[in-house]
Design a protein around this motif. Sequence first.
Motif, PDB file in Angstrom:
ATOM      1  N   GLU A 195       6.609  12.935   1.527  1.00 48.70           N
ATOM      2  CA  GLU A 195       6.137  11.798   0.736  1.00 48.70           C
ATOM      3  C   GLU A 195       4.729  12.053   0.189  1.00 48.70           C
ATOM      4  OE1 GLU A 195       7.875   9.057   0.032  1.00 48.70           O
ATOM      5  OE2 GLU A 195       9.611   9.739   1.170  1.00 48.70           O
ATOM      6  N   PRO A 196       4.487  11.730  -1.103  1.00 46.72           N
ATOM      7  CA  PRO A 196       3.135  11.864  -1.644  1.00 46.72           C
ATOM      8  C   PRO A 196       2.250  10.741  -1.143  1.00 46.72           C
ATOM      9  CG  PRO A 196       4.581  10.892  -3.289  1.00 46.72           C
ATOM     10  CD  PRO A 196       5.455  11.261  -2.121  1.00 46.72           C
ATOM     11  N   VAL A 197       1.025  11.066  -0.802  1.00 49.00           N
ATOM     12  CA  VAL A 197       0.071  10.071  -0.319  1.00 49.00           C
ATOM     13  C   VAL A 197      -1.289  10.335  -0.952  1.00 49.00           C
ATOM     14  CG1 VAL A 197       1.225   9.648   1.888  1.00 49.00           C
ATOM     15  CG2 VAL A 197      -0.470  11.481   1.713  1.00 49.00           C
ATOM     16  N   HIS A 245      -3.093  15.100  -9.336  1.00 44.88           N
ATOM     17  CA  HIS A 245      -2.687  16.119  -8.364  1.00 44.88           C
ATOM     18  C   HIS A 245      -1.230  15.929  -7.939  1.00 44.88           C
ATOM     19  CE1 HIS A 245      -6.306  18.346  -7.896  1.00 44.88           C
ATOM     20  NE2 HIS A 245      -7.019  17.382  -7.348  1.00 44.88           N
ATOM     21  N   VAL A 246      -0.824  14.683  -7.767  1.00 46.92           N
ATOM     22  CA  VAL A 246       0.558  14.419  -7.356  1.00 46.92           C
ATOM     23  C   VAL A 246       1.521  14.707  -8.500  1.00 46.92           C
ATOM     24  CG1 VAL A 246       2.190  12.655  -6.584  1.00 46.92           C
ATOM     25  CG2 VAL A 246      -0.121  12.713  -5.623  1.00 46.92           C
ATOM     26  N   LEU A 247       1.228  14.189  -9.692  1.00 50.29           N
ATOM     27  CA  LEU A 247       2.153  14.339 -10.813  1.00 50.29           C
ATOM     28  C   LEU A 247       2.305  15.794 -11.251  1.00 50.29           C
ATOM     29  CD1 LEU A 247       1.266  11.250 -13.057  1.00 50.29           C
ATOM     30  CD2 LEU A 247       3.136  11.512 -11.417  1.00 50.29           C
ATOM     31  N   PHE A 248       1.237  16.565 -11.168  1.00 53.23           N
ATOM     32  CA  PHE A 248       1.301  17.979 -11.555  1.00 53.23           C
ATOM     33  C   PHE A 248       1.839  18.867 -10.428  1.00 53.23           C
ATOM     34  CE2 PHE A 248      -1.674  16.840 -15.015  1.00 53.23           C
ATOM     35  CZ  PHE A 248      -1.082  17.539 -16.062  1.00 53.23           C
ATOM     36  N   GLY A 249       2.121  18.270  -9.277  1.00 53.08           N
ATOM     37  CA  GLY A 249       2.677  19.038  -8.165  1.00 53.08           C
ATOM     38  C   GLY A 249       1.674  19.921  -7.461  1.00 53.08           C
ATOM     39  N   ARG A 270      10.197  -3.162   4.375  1.00 58.85           N
ATOM     40  CA  ARG A 270       9.498  -3.344   3.092  1.00 58.85           C
ATOM     41  C   ARG A 270       8.989  -1.999   2.586  1.00 58.85           C
ATOM     42  NH1 ARG A 270       6.878  -8.205   2.279  1.00 58.85           N
ATOM     43  NH2 ARG A 270       6.153  -7.232   0.341  1.00 58.85           N
ATOM     44  N   PRO A 271       9.878  -1.068   2.264  1.00 57.12           N
ATOM     45  CA  PRO A 271       9.435   0.242   1.792  1.00 57.12           C
ATOM     46  C   PRO A 271       8.756   0.139   0.434  1.00 57.12           C
ATOM     47  CG  PRO A 271      11.790   0.001   1.447  1.00 57.12           C
ATOM     48  CD  PRO A 271      11.355  -1.194   2.238  1.00 57.12           C
ATOM     49  N   LEU A 272       7.869   1.068   0.174  1.00 55.01           N
ATOM     50  CA  LEU A 272       7.235   1.131  -1.143  1.00 55.01           C
ATOM     51  C   LEU A 272       8.269   1.638  -2.135  1.00 55.01           C
ATOM     52  CD1 LEU A 272       4.676   0.926  -2.895  1.00 55.01           C
ATOM     53  CD2 LEU A 272       4.173   3.303  -2.287  1.00 55.01           C
ATOM     54  N   GLU A 273       8.626   0.801  -3.093  1.00 60.05           N
ATOM     55  CA  GLU A 273       9.671   1.158  -4.038  1.00 60.05           C
ATOM     56  C   GLU A 273       9.083   1.847  -5.267  1.00 60.05           C
ATOM     57  OE1 GLU A 273      11.968  -2.251  -4.971  1.00 60.05           O
ATOM     58  OE2 GLU A 273      12.663  -2.569  -2.901  1.00 60.05           O
ATOM     59  N   ARG A 274       9.675   2.974  -5.628  1.00 60.38           N
ATOM     60  CA  ARG A 274       9.227   3.727  -6.799  1.00 60.38           C
ATOM     61  C   ARG A 274       9.898   3.152  -8.040  1.00 60.38           C
ATOM     62  NH1 ARG A 274       9.820  10.105  -6.568  1.00 60.38           N
ATOM     63  NH2 ARG A 274       8.437   9.654  -4.811  1.00 60.38           N
ATOM     64  N   GLU A 290      -2.103   0.310  -8.771  1.00 64.53           N
ATOM     65  CA  GLU A 290      -0.739  -0.149  -9.033  1.00 64.53           C
ATOM     66  C   GLU A 290       0.087   0.945  -9.717  1.00 64.53           C
ATOM     67  OE1 GLU A 290      -0.842  -3.824 -11.154  1.00 64.53           O
ATOM     68  OE2 GLU A 290      -1.715  -4.947  -9.466  1.00 64.53           O
ATOM     69  N   ILE A 291      -0.559   1.766 -10.517  1.00 66.73           N
ATOM     70  CA  ILE A 291       0.154   2.889 -11.140  1.00 66.73           C
ATOM     71  C   ILE A 291       0.545   3.910 -10.072  1.00 66.73           C
ATOM     72  CG2 ILE A 291      -0.138   4.879 -12.670  1.00 66.73           C
ATOM     73  CD1 ILE A 291      -1.677   3.120 -14.562  1.00 66.73           C
ATOM     74  N   LEU A 292      -0.378   4.217  -9.170  1.00 61.27           N
ATOM     75  CA  LEU A 292      -0.057   5.123  -8.063  1.00 61.27           C
ATOM     76  C   LEU A 292       1.146   4.607  -7.276  1.00 61.27           C
ATOM     77  CD1 LEU A 292      -3.682   5.828  -6.825  1.00 61.27           C
ATOM     78  CD2 LEU A 292      -2.047   7.628  -7.326  1.00 61.27           C
ATOM     79  N   GLU A 293       1.122   3.340  -6.940  1.00 64.87           N
ATOM     80  CA  GLU A 293       2.194   2.767  -6.129  1.00 64.87           C
ATOM     81  C   GLU A 293       3.504   2.683  -6.908  1.00 64.87           C
ATOM     82  OE1 GLU A 293      -0.598   0.170  -3.064  1.00 64.87           O
ATOM     83  OE2 GLU A 293       0.379  -0.844  -4.750  1.00 64.87           O
ATOM     84  N   ALA A 294       3.430   2.503  -8.230  1.00 62.01           N
ATOM     85  CA  ALA A 294       4.640   2.483  -9.049  1.00 62.01           C
ATOM     86  C   ALA A 294       5.341   3.836  -9.028  1.00 62.01           C
ATOM     87  CB  ALA A 294       4.299   2.093 -10.484  1.00 62.01           C
ATOM     88  N   PHE A 295       4.585   4.900  -8.799  1.00 55.97           N
ATOM     89  CA  PHE A 295       5.164   6.238  -8.675  1.00 55.97           C
ATOM     90  C   PHE A 295       5.563   6.540  -7.226  1.00 55.97           C
ATOM     91  CE2 PHE A 295       2.853   7.127 -12.706  1.00 55.97           C
ATOM     92  CZ  PHE A 295       3.943   7.568 -13.443  1.00 55.97           C
ATOM     93  N   GLY A 296       5.500   5.543  -6.361  1.00 53.67           N
ATOM     94  CA  GLY A 296       5.901   5.729  -4.963  1.00 53.67           C
ATOM     95  C   GLY A 296       4.875   6.466  -4.135  1.00 53.67           C
ATOM     96  N   ILE A 297       3.616   6.398  -4.523  1.00 51.91           N
ATOM     97  CA  ILE A 297       2.544   7.102  -3.816  1.00 51.91           C
ATOM     98  C   ILE A 297       1.820   6.113  -2.912  1.00 51.91           C
ATOM     99  CG2 ILE A 297       0.458   8.491  -4.049  1.00 51.91           C
ATOM    100  CD1 ILE A 297       1.418   9.125  -6.945  1.00 51.91           C
ATOM    101  N   ARG A 298       2.003   6.254  -1.598  1.00 49.53           N
ATOM    102  CA  ARG A 298       1.293   5.377  -0.666  1.00 49.53           C
ATOM    103  C   ARG A 298      -0.190   5.707  -0.720  1.00 49.53           C
ATOM    104  NH1 ARG A 298       6.038   6.517   1.840  1.00 49.53           N
ATOM    105  NH2 ARG A 298       7.308   4.719   2.439  1.00 49.53           N
TER     106      ARG A 298
END
Length: 373
Positions: A193-195, A217-221, A125-129, A165-173
């Motif tokens: 993986e981003p967390v 922080h994740v989206l801006f790298g 059950r991987p977190l799907e982006r 839910e937005i974080l998880e939609a981007f595949g961020i655990r």
Amino acid sequence: MHKSIKIPTAGLVATKLKEARIAAGLSTHKAAESIKRRFPGLQISHATIANYEKSATTPGVDLLGVFAVVYERPINWFLESGMPLTGIRYRFLSSKTRVKERQQFERQSQYWLEAYIRLERRLDRPLERSKQLSISPAMSAEEAARIVRQAFQLKDHDPIPSVIEILEAFGIRTIEMPTTLAIDGFAASLGDEPVVVLKPNAANDRCRLNAGHELAHVLFGDCDDHDKTSRGMDDRAFEFASHLLIPRKQLRAAFEGRSAVRLVQYKERFGVSMASMIFQAEKTGIIEPATAKHLWIQFSRRGWRANEPGTVRADRAIRFETLLDQAISERQLKWREAAEVTGVSVEDLKRRRDLAMGILEEEEEATVYKIRD
């Protein structure tokens, strides 16, 4: 005792021993004392423990079992390589937080994140982006927030139901780590993986802002750039989170008439604190500095800096606990199997499940992560 287990490389064992000791909040001296207390007659000095952690010598399987008991880790955890936690960007890290406290928090967070990934793999059950965006570092925080809202088909007047839910939609655990430390959370990379790790025992509006802050922080790298200082990144992340939760047009509407009742109304609708709205309104020129100063004075007089009026629904990061509970309920796993898969004791797994259900108080859970004297 565990004689059929093959010891992996000395470097791996050394790294794991040090990680487990730090996460347990023990110095090498305290670890040696704990071993002596738990295993009378077994003499292991703090210098020996230090040598194990430097790969100068390697403990045998029997002795590794002793460390597993003292550090409260399944023995298999010491035998498996983990992923490095890098590029950590904190959302509020008090200067009063000691280095060893911060290190302990990071090691514990890594421990639970690795458990999360192991459980996903076992259950397939991987977190799907579901969302993919390209955010340029040169882009303004407000523009980036607008693009994210558009990606979720949110108009300016639409509140965000769940930042998690937005974080998880981007595949961020994303996981929760209750703590008594002055830490709100952090974004990082676990391997590739981003967390995100969030402190849940804070006001709900603050938790949502923290989640948006770490999303930035994740989206801006920011977690990929280890050389830059974080002050400018933090300011941009805060601005992004503010605009994400309540766009400028709605923020302006919140201050029409200068009514505290109206501010509470917008707080409850958009899930953002009044303090954040005041700060951002002054920064964007919606209100004058004199007006902001007056509002801050009123905040202090009414005790609102510590406890604002208005109610914001909790935005929980509990996907790991949900997967675990479903697996147990549907008999995909027994508790003992879940412990073997995740590398976490049955007791700690049950505690996290109960906290996610509101059965435990957050302060009770936070004691698990308290530094030991």
